[in-house]
Structures are given as structure tokens and as C-alpha cells.
Design a protein around this motif. Structure first.
Motif, mmCIF file in Angstrom:
data_model
loop_
_atom_site.group_PDB
_atom_site.id
_atom_site.type_symbol
_atom_site.label_atom_id
_atom_site.label_comp_id
_atom_site.label_asym_id
_atom_site.label_seq_id
_atom_site.Cartn_x
_atom_site.Cartn_y
_atom_site.Cartn_z
ATOM 1 N N LEU A 135 0.837 -1.204 0.000
ATOM 2 C CA LEU A 135 0.000 0.000 0.000
ATOM 3 C C LEU A 135 0.869 1.250 0.000
ATOM 4 C CD1 LEU A 135 -2.765 1.473 0.317
ATOM 5 C CD2 LEU A 135 -2.391 1.300 2.779
ATOM 6 N N LEU A 136 1.897 1.273 0.840
ATOM 7 C CA LEU A 136 2.798 2.417 0.899
ATOM 8 C C LEU A 136 3.511 2.622 -0.436
ATOM 9 C CD1 LEU A 136 3.987 4.651 2.667
ATOM 10 C CD2 LEU A 136 5.766 3.038 3.338
ATOM 11 N N GLY A 137 3.962 1.538 -1.057
ATOM 12 C CA GLY A 137 4.615 1.636 -2.362
ATOM 13 C C GLY A 137 3.681 2.171 -3.433
ATOM 14 N N ALA A 138 2.441 1.668 -3.449
ATOM 15 C CA ALA A 138 1.462 2.149 -4.431
ATOM 16 C C ALA A 138 1.145 3.621 -4.194
ATOM 17 C CB ALA A 138 0.192 1.310 -4.365
ATOM 18 N N PHE A 139 1.090 4.027 -2.931
ATOM 19 C CA PHE A 139 0.818 5.427 -2.608
ATOM 20 C C PHE A 139 1.931 6.333 -3.132
ATOM 21 C CE2 PHE A 139 1.284 9.076 0.242
ATOM 22 C CZ PHE A 139 0.038 9.664 0.103
ATOM 23 N N VAL A 140 3.179 5.971 -2.856
ATOM 24 C CA VAL A 140 4.311 6.790 -3.292
ATOM 25 C C VAL A 140 4.392 6.827 -4.817
ATOM 26 C CG1 VAL A 140 6.837 6.928 -3.310
ATOM 27 C CG2 VAL A 140 5.632 6.482 -1.169
ATOM 28 N N VAL A 141 4.290 5.669 -5.467
ATOM 29 C CA VAL A 141 4.339 5.617 -6.928
ATOM 30 C C VAL A 141 3.160 6.380 -7.525
ATOM 31 C CG1 VAL A 141 4.118 4.067 -8.916
ATOM 32 C CG2 VAL A 141 5.673 3.492 -7.052
ATOM 33 N N GLY A 142 1.983 6.248 -6.919
ATOM 34 C CA GLY A 142 0.802 6.949 -7.418
ATOM 35 C C GLY A 142 0.946 8.453 -7.350
ATOM 36 N N LYS A 143 1.444 8.950 -6.221
ATOM 37 C CA LYS A 143 1.619 10.401 -6.087
ATOM 38 C C LYS A 143 2.689 10.929 -7.046
ATOM 39 C CE LYS A 143 -1.342 11.685 -3.128
ATOM 40 N NZ LYS A 143 -2.446 12.520 -3.588
ATOM 41 N N LEU A 144 3.837 10.278 -7.076
ATOM 42 C CA LEU A 144 4.908 10.737 -7.965
ATOM 43 C C LEU A 144 4.497 10.638 -9.436
ATOM 44 C CD1 LEU A 144 8.050 9.238 -6.204
ATOM 45 C CD2 LEU A 144 7.285 11.615 -6.209
ATOM 46 N N GLY A 145 3.882 9.520 -9.805
ATOM 47 C CA GLY A 145 3.438 9.355 -11.190
ATOM 48 C C GLY A 145 2.401 10.386 -11.590
ATOM 49 N N ALA A 146 1.463 10.672 -10.694
ATOM 50 C CA ALA A 146 0.425 11.663 -10.990
ATOM 51 C C ALA A 146 1.021 13.053 -11.115
ATOM 52 C CB ALA A 146 -0.652 11.642 -9.916
ATOM 53 N N TRP A 147 1.940 13.412 -10.227
ATOM 54 C CA TRP A 147 2.571 14.724 -10.314
ATOM 55 C C TRP A 147 3.302 14.883 -11.646
ATOM 56 C CZ3 TRP A 147 5.066 14.535 -4.826
ATOM 57 C CH2 TRP A 147 4.115 14.864 -3.871
ATOM 58 N N VAL A 148 4.045 13.872 -12.034
ATOM 59 C CA VAL A 148 4.796 13.951 -13.292
ATOM 60 C C VAL A 148 3.831 14.029 -14.470
ATOM 61 C CG1 VAL A 148 6.309 12.658 -14.838
ATOM 62 C CG2 VAL A 148 6.878 12.836 -12.420
ATOM 63 N N PHE A 149 2.835 13.147 -14.514
ATOM 64 C CA PHE A 149 1.909 13.114 -15.645
ATOM 65 C C PHE A 149 1.116 14.408 -15.757
ATOM 66 C CE2 PHE A 149 -2.251 12.280 -17.504
ATOM 67 C CZ PHE A 149 -1.869 11.809 -18.747
#
Length: 137
Positions: free
Chosen positions: A78-92
């Protein structure tokens, strides 16, 4: 499970992108910008209320999600998905905004070939335009 261990991260990136775009549009409420100041303020407050309701719902459900993943020993996932989700969304979303700005900047500018604007809007302001405006004031 076609996506394997990447499904949660992909879902997190896509959902974060959608939430980011919806939240910023709700707070900005560009559809009301041509109205009088009182109605703009009312629209802004309604946008903030919508954002507040979404935030309250998400914060209310967060403890349940953490408890569920803790009980299933998936807290690190869950923590990994949260971090990847936030970073990916910011970049996209940043790349999307830069691309949209670039397209609109070029479309609102004066065409070198024809010498006229491609769109009927007059928002294309360059540094030279601004300096000329300041000098004339």
C-alpha cells in the motif's frame, strides 16, 4: 491478475491523476470567471465545499484501508502504491499542463506566415508587449 504486482501502482497513478485534475478544476472554477465578483466568490466557495467533502470522505475511509491492508500483511505494498501513485500523478499532470500551455501559447500567438492569430483570443503577451505596456503607463 494480468498486471501482476503493478496493478495497484497503475490504479494509484490513474486515480491520482483524475483526482488532481478534478480537484484543481473545482477549486479554480474557471466556468465562473466571467461572472460578477459576488458570484465568482460564491462559486469559489462551492468549489471549496466540494473539495472539502471529497477530502473528508477520503480521510474517513483511510483508516479502514490501512487496517485492511495491515490485517492482510500488505502495508508495504500500500505504501509503495501510494508513493508511486503520487509521484506518477505529479509527473503526468505536470507534463499534461506543460503540453496544454504550449499548444495554447502557440495557438494564441501570431502566425509568422499569415501575421494573424490562429484563435480569436487576445491573451498572448510577450515580454516586449509587457514592457511596452509599462512604458506607456
Amino acid at each position: 491478475r494480468r498486471l501482476g504486482s503493478y496493478g495497484g501502482s497503475i490504479y494509484a497513478v490513474v486515480s491520482n491523476c483524475l483526482v488532481t485534475i478534478v480537484i484543481f478544476q473545482s477549486m479554480m472554477c474557471a466556468c465562473l470567471q466571467q461572472l460578477d465578483p459576488r458570484r465568482r466568490e460564491l462559486g469559489k466557495m462551492i468549489g471549496f465545499l466540494i473539495v472539502g467533502a471529497i477530502a473528508a470522505a477520503l480521510l474517513g475511509l483511510a483508516p479502514l484501508l490501512v487496517y485492511y491492508t495491515y490485517m492482510r500483511n500488505n502495508l508495504m505494498s500500500l505504501l509503495g502504491a501510494f508513493v508511486v501513485g503520487k509521484l506518477g500523478a505529479w509527473v503526468f499532470v505536470t507534463v499534461l499542463n506543460v503540453c496544454a500551455f504550449t499548444v495554447m501559447w502557440k495557438a494564441e500567438g501570431v502566425s509568422a506566415a499569415s501575421g494573424r492569430q490562429l484563435w480569436a483570443r487576445h491573451f498572448h503577451v510577450t515580454a516586449e508587449d509587457y514592457n511596452a505596456f509599462v512604458a506607456s503607463s
